[in-house]
Design a protein around this motif. Structure first.
Motif, PDB file in Angstrom:
ATOM      1  N   ILE A   1       0.870  -1.176   0.000  1.00 29.24           N
ATOM      2  CA  ILE A   1       0.000   0.000   0.000  1.00 29.24           C
ATOM      3  C   ILE A   1       0.908   1.227   0.000  1.00 29.24           C
ATOM      4  CG2 ILE A   1      -1.834   1.243   1.201  1.00 29.24           C
ATOM      5  CD1 ILE A   1      -2.610  -1.614   0.312  1.00 29.24           C
ATOM      6  N   VAL A   2       0.701   2.118  -0.960  1.00 30.66           N
ATOM      7  CA  VAL A   2       1.540   3.302  -1.094  1.00 30.66           C
ATOM      8  C   VAL A   2       0.683   4.532  -0.855  1.00 30.66           C
ATOM      9  CG1 VAL A   2       3.131   4.555  -2.585  1.00 30.66           C
ATOM     10  CG2 VAL A   2       2.966   2.063  -2.754  1.00 30.66           C
ATOM     11  N   ASP A   3       1.095   5.341   0.123  1.00 26.90           N
ATOM     12  CA  ASP A   3       0.392   6.578   0.489  1.00 26.90           C
ATOM     13  C   ASP A   3      -1.097   6.361   0.742  1.00 26.90           C
ATOM     14  OD1 ASP A   3       2.694   8.076   0.442  1.00 26.90           O
ATOM     15  OD2 ASP A   3       2.353   8.910  -1.549  1.00 26.90           O
ATOM     16  N   GLU A   4      -1.453   5.165   1.151  1.00 25.62           N
ATOM     17  CA  GLU A   4      -2.850   4.821   1.426  1.00 25.62           C
ATOM     18  C   GLU A   4      -3.761   5.125   0.239  1.00 25.62           C
ATOM     19  OE1 GLU A   4      -3.564   3.062   4.168  1.00 25.62           O
ATOM     20  OE2 GLU A   4      -1.474   3.274   4.730  1.00 25.62           O
ATOM     21  N   ALA A   5      -3.176   5.231  -0.972  1.00 23.88           N
ATOM     22  CA  ALA A   5      -3.970   5.560  -2.154  1.00 23.88           C
ATOM     23  C   ALA A   5      -3.716   4.620  -3.326  1.00 23.88           C
ATOM     24  CB  ALA A   5      -3.658   6.995  -2.587  1.00 23.88           C
ATOM     25  N   VAL A   6      -2.578   3.947  -3.345  1.00 21.83           N
ATOM     26  CA  VAL A   6      -2.187   3.104  -4.460  1.00 21.83           C
ATOM     27  C   VAL A   6      -1.839   1.723  -3.929  1.00 21.83           C
ATOM     28  CG1 VAL A   6      -0.482   2.763  -6.299  1.00 21.83           C
ATOM     29  CG2 VAL A   6      -1.283   5.070  -5.757  1.00 21.83           C
ATOM     30  N   ILE A   7      -2.289   0.699  -4.623  1.00 24.45           N
ATOM     31  CA  ILE A   7      -1.894  -0.661  -4.286  1.00 24.45           C
ATOM     32  C   ILE A   7      -0.981  -1.171  -5.394  1.00 24.45           C
ATOM     33  CG2 ILE A   7      -2.643  -3.043  -3.935  1.00 24.45           C
ATOM     34  CD1 ILE A   7      -5.250  -1.979  -2.808  1.00 24.45           C
ATOM     35  N   LEU A   8       0.212  -1.565  -5.002  1.00 23.61           N
ATOM     36  CA  LEU A   8       1.161  -2.174  -5.917  1.00 23.61           C
ATOM     37  C   LEU A   8       1.081  -3.675  -5.686  1.00 23.61           C
ATOM     38  CD1 LEU A   8       3.548  -2.044  -7.909  1.00 23.61           C
ATOM     39  CD2 LEU A   8       5.039  -1.752  -5.921  1.00 23.61           C
ATOM     40  N   LYS A   9       0.586  -4.405  -6.676  1.00 25.24           N
ATOM     41  CA  LYS A   9       0.366  -5.849  -6.532  1.00 25.24           C
ATOM     42  C   LYS A   9       1.386  -6.602  -7.364  1.00 25.24           C
ATOM     43  CE  LYS A   9      -3.794  -7.295  -6.172  1.00 25.24           C
ATOM     44  NZ  LYS A   9      -4.087  -7.992  -4.951  1.00 25.24           N
ATOM     45  N   LEU A  10       2.034  -7.578  -6.732  1.00 32.55           N
ATOM     46  CA  LEU A  10       2.990  -8.432  -7.419  1.00 32.55           C
ATOM     47  C   LEU A  10       2.381  -9.820  -7.540  1.00 32.55           C
ATOM     48  CD1 LEU A  10       5.962  -8.719  -8.501  1.00 32.55           C
ATOM     49  CD2 LEU A  10       6.450  -9.753  -6.281  1.00 32.55           C
ATOM     50  N   TYR A  11       2.107 -10.212  -8.784  1.00 27.79           N
ATOM     51  CA  TYR A  11       1.604 -11.559  -9.022  1.00 27.79           C
ATOM     52  C   TYR A  11       2.783 -12.508  -8.911  1.00 27.79           C
ATOM     53  CZ  TYR A  11      -2.733  -9.469 -10.403  1.00 27.79           C
ATOM     54  OH  TYR A  11      -3.899  -8.759 -10.389  1.00 27.79           O
ATOM     55  N   ARG A  12       2.681 -13.497  -8.053  1.00 28.85           N
ATOM     56  CA  ARG A  12       3.780 -14.422  -7.795  1.00 28.85           C
ATOM     57  C   ARG A  12       3.885 -15.496  -8.851  1.00 28.85           C
ATOM     58  NH1 ARG A  12       7.425 -12.602  -4.027  1.00 28.85           N
ATOM     59  NH2 ARG A  12       6.332 -11.495  -2.403  1.00 28.85           N
ATOM     60  N   ARG A  13       2.761 -16.136  -9.172  1.00 29.08           N
ATOM     61  CA  ARG A  13       2.788 -17.170 -10.206  1.00 29.08           C
ATOM     62  C   ARG A  13       2.408 -16.534 -11.528  1.00 29.08           C
ATOM     63  NH1 ARG A  13       0.489 -23.257  -9.914  1.00 29.08           N
ATOM     64  NH2 ARG A  13       1.696 -23.993 -11.684  1.00 29.08           N
ATOM     65  N   LEU A  14       3.262 -16.690 -12.505  1.00 25.02           N
ATOM     66  CA  LEU A  14       3.014 -16.086 -13.813  1.00 25.02           C
ATOM     67  C   LEU A  14       2.444 -17.134 -14.743  1.00 25.02           C
ATOM     68  CD1 LEU A  14       6.302 -14.038 -14.168  1.00 25.02           C
ATOM     69  CD2 LEU A  14       4.080 -13.273 -13.312  1.00 25.02           C
ATOM     70  N   LEU A  15       1.323 -16.806 -15.339  1.00 24.71           N
ATOM     71  CA  LEU A  15       0.665 -17.695 -16.281  1.00 24.71           C
ATOM     72  C   LEU A  15       0.819 -17.141 -17.688  1.00 24.71           C
ATOM     73  CD1 LEU A  15      -2.611 -18.283 -14.236  1.00 24.71           C
ATOM     74  CD2 LEU A  15      -0.584 -19.745 -14.326  1.00 24.71           C
ATOM     75  N   ASP A  16       0.702 -17.976 -18.676  1.00 21.31           N
ATOM     76  CA  ASP A  16       0.751 -17.515 -20.060  1.00 21.31           C
ATOM     77  C   ASP A  16      -0.523 -16.731 -20.378  1.00 21.31           C
ATOM     78  OD1 ASP A  16       3.211 -18.683 -20.526  1.00 21.31           O
ATOM     79  OD2 ASP A  16       2.329 -20.568 -21.180  1.00 21.31           O
ATOM     80  N   GLY A  17      -0.377 -15.715 -21.204  1.00 21.40           N
ATOM     81  CA  GLY A  17      -1.532 -14.936 -21.615  1.00 21.40           C
ATOM     82  C   GLY A  17      -1.831 -13.808 -20.655  1.00 21.40           C
ATOM     83  N   PRO A  18      -2.870 -13.023 -20.958  1.00 23.44           N
ATOM     84  CA  PRO A  18      -3.217 -11.892 -20.088  1.00 23.44           C
ATOM     85  C   PRO A  18      -3.787 -12.381 -18.761  1.00 23.44           C
ATOM     86  CG  PRO A  18      -4.810 -12.117 -21.879  1.00 23.44           C
ATOM     87  CD  PRO A  18      -3.722 -13.112 -22.134  1.00 23.44           C
TER      88      PRO A  18
END
Length: 152
Positions: free
Chosen positions: A133-150
């Motif tokens: 959580i950045v400045d209580e206004a932005v969420i930076l999300k890191l997807y751990r498992r990467l799948l093919d495609g969008p």
């Protein structure tokens, strides 16, 4: 930055301790490890992609000189990958997303137009990814498992 052999061995022990890793007790194999340094100096940020027998995984690792234990790691032994040799010397390597001091530099790297002052990890809630959580206004999300495609 980090020799891929020792990094792969350390990650093979580290991954099964993570709540978001569903690859079994021990990865059958780490087929490849790629890394990209996201900035200069200490603490360093390194984006790491790992392929195991169960999929492709993404981590952002923090590196600090060995012997420097940030307060953000207190009570979070599962976040520590270990001490490894780097081009800059021996380093403590750990999951950068638990370190509030590194949330803003990470956001600046992935979203350079977003200005921020402080960050805090969102811990213990998510099962398949990690967020800051950045400045209580932005969420930076890191997807751990990467799948093919969008990603939906």
């Amino acid at each position: 930055m980090i020799d891929p052999g020792p990094l792969a061995a350390a990650l093979a022990e580290h991954l099964p301790r993570q709540r978001w890793f569903d690859g079994g007790e021990q990865p059958a194999e780490l087929r490849s490890v790629s890394q990209e340094v996201l900035g200069e100096g200490w603490p360093a940020l390194v984006h790491v992609l790992v392929e195991t027998g169960t999929g492709r995984w993404q981590l952002v690792l923090a590196l600090r000189p060995a012997g420097q234990w940030p307060a953000s790691l207190e009570g979070k032994p599962e976040a520590v990958v270990g001490e490894l040799d780097t081009e800059q010397g021996r380093a403590l390597v750990y999951d950068a997303l638990v370190d509030a001091d590194l949330g803003v530099p990470l956001l600046e790297r992935v979203a350079p137009d977003v200005r921020a002052e402080r960050a805090r990890p969102l811990l213990g809630v998510e099962q398949s990814n990690s967020s800051v959580i950045v400045d209580e206004a932005v969420i930076l999300k890191l997807y751990r498992r990467l799948l093919d495609g969008p990603n939906p």
